[in-house]
Write an enzyme that holds these catalytic residues in place. Structure first.
Site, mmCIF file in Angstrom:
data_model
loop_
_atom_site.group_PDB
_atom_site.id
_atom_site.type_symbol
_atom_site.label_atom_id
_atom_site.label_comp_id
_atom_site.label_asym_id
_atom_site.label_seq_id
_atom_site.Cartn_x
_atom_site.Cartn_y
_atom_site.Cartn_z
ATOM 1 C CG HIS A 77 -1.711 -1.154 1.488
ATOM 2 N ND1 HIS A 77 -3.049 -1.191 1.214
ATOM 3 C CD2 HIS A 77 -1.398 -2.390 1.988
ATOM 4 C CE1 HIS A 77 -3.546 -2.379 1.527
ATOM 5 N NE2 HIS A 77 -2.552 -3.130 1.994
ATOM 6 C CG HIS A 191 -5.367 -1.285 -1.709
ATOM 7 N ND1 HIS A 191 -5.573 -0.320 -0.754
ATOM 8 C CD2 HIS A 191 -6.565 -1.913 -1.848
ATOM 9 C CE1 HIS A 191 -6.827 -0.373 -0.345
ATOM 10 N NE2 HIS A 191 -7.450 -1.331 -0.989
ATOM 11 C CB CYS A 199 -3.473 2.477 -2.950
ATOM 12 S SG CYS A 199 -2.575 1.748 -1.573
#
Length: 211
Positions: A77, A191, A199
């Site tokens: 992330h 992500h 992300c």
């Protein structure tokens, strides 16, 4: 001297994974490292939550939660912060702020990530790796979540070095290698592989394969 620092970093990382250590992975023996070792000793030197059940895969494995989900994936992330975010403040203050976001704005009980990597490559633990994280809705069991500081305004297809530093690159690769030595990781994703998001601000599979 460097060998001693590397050995202590490895010890701090192991203690952090088990939830005993919350300081920086810096190879320096300070009060947090001392307190973590005393906590282990107080529990009889037991390594919590790492003994696999009889049906577990052969080899090292980390398990999460009371149901003991085997950890086999890492999800990367970004914090979506600007490069100068909280400039001059200690890394622990940044972690505290992200923890506040997750508690107050998302209603989680604590920070959702297991590890944070700052712009200079410093690593701080979040949740213990033996706890289920809160990084991807509906996709957290058996997953370790790593968050890179930075990434504001990034796109899902940006190259890694557009939004992150060489120090973060080295630290992320080293952290992944360390986790792989402790559990059977079969997938490393971003992500954006699980949701329509930018992300972490790069394509993880492209970054991994970059020599």
């Amino acid at each position: 001297m460097n060998d001693q620092i590397d050995a202590l970093k490895a010890l701090q990382m192991a203690l952090a994974r088990l939830g005993y250590y919350t300081g920086a992975i810096d190879g320096l023996f300070g009060p947090r490292t001392d307190a973590a070792l005393k906590a282990v000793a107080a529990e009889g030197g037991a390594i919590r939550n790492l003994k696999p059940p009889a049906a577990a895969p052969i080899g090292p494995m980390i398990f999460q939660g009371s149901a003991r989900y085997p950890v086999d994936e890492i999800v990367i992330h970004c914090a979506a912060t600007h490069p100068d975010w909280m400039r001059g403040q200690p890394f622990t203050a940044k972690r505290k702020e992200i923890d506040r976001w997750h508690r107050e704005e998302r209603g989680w009980r604590k920070i959702g990530y297991h590890h944070l990597i700052d712009r200079d490559g410093a690593i701080l633990p979040g949740r213990a790796e033996t706890e289920i994280g809160a990084g991807v809705e509906g996709h957290n069991r058996g997953v370790i979540h790593i968050c890179l500081i930075g990434g504001a305004g990034s796109a899902a297809t940006d190259p890694f070095d557009r939004n992150f530093t060489n120090a973060q690159d080295r630290a992320l690769r080293g952290l992944i290698a360390a986790i792989r030595a402790e559990t059977a990781i079969t997938r490393i994703t971003g992500h954006n592989d699980h949701a329509a998001k930018a992300c972490p601000g790069f394509v993880v599979r492209t970054w991994i394969n970059r020599a």
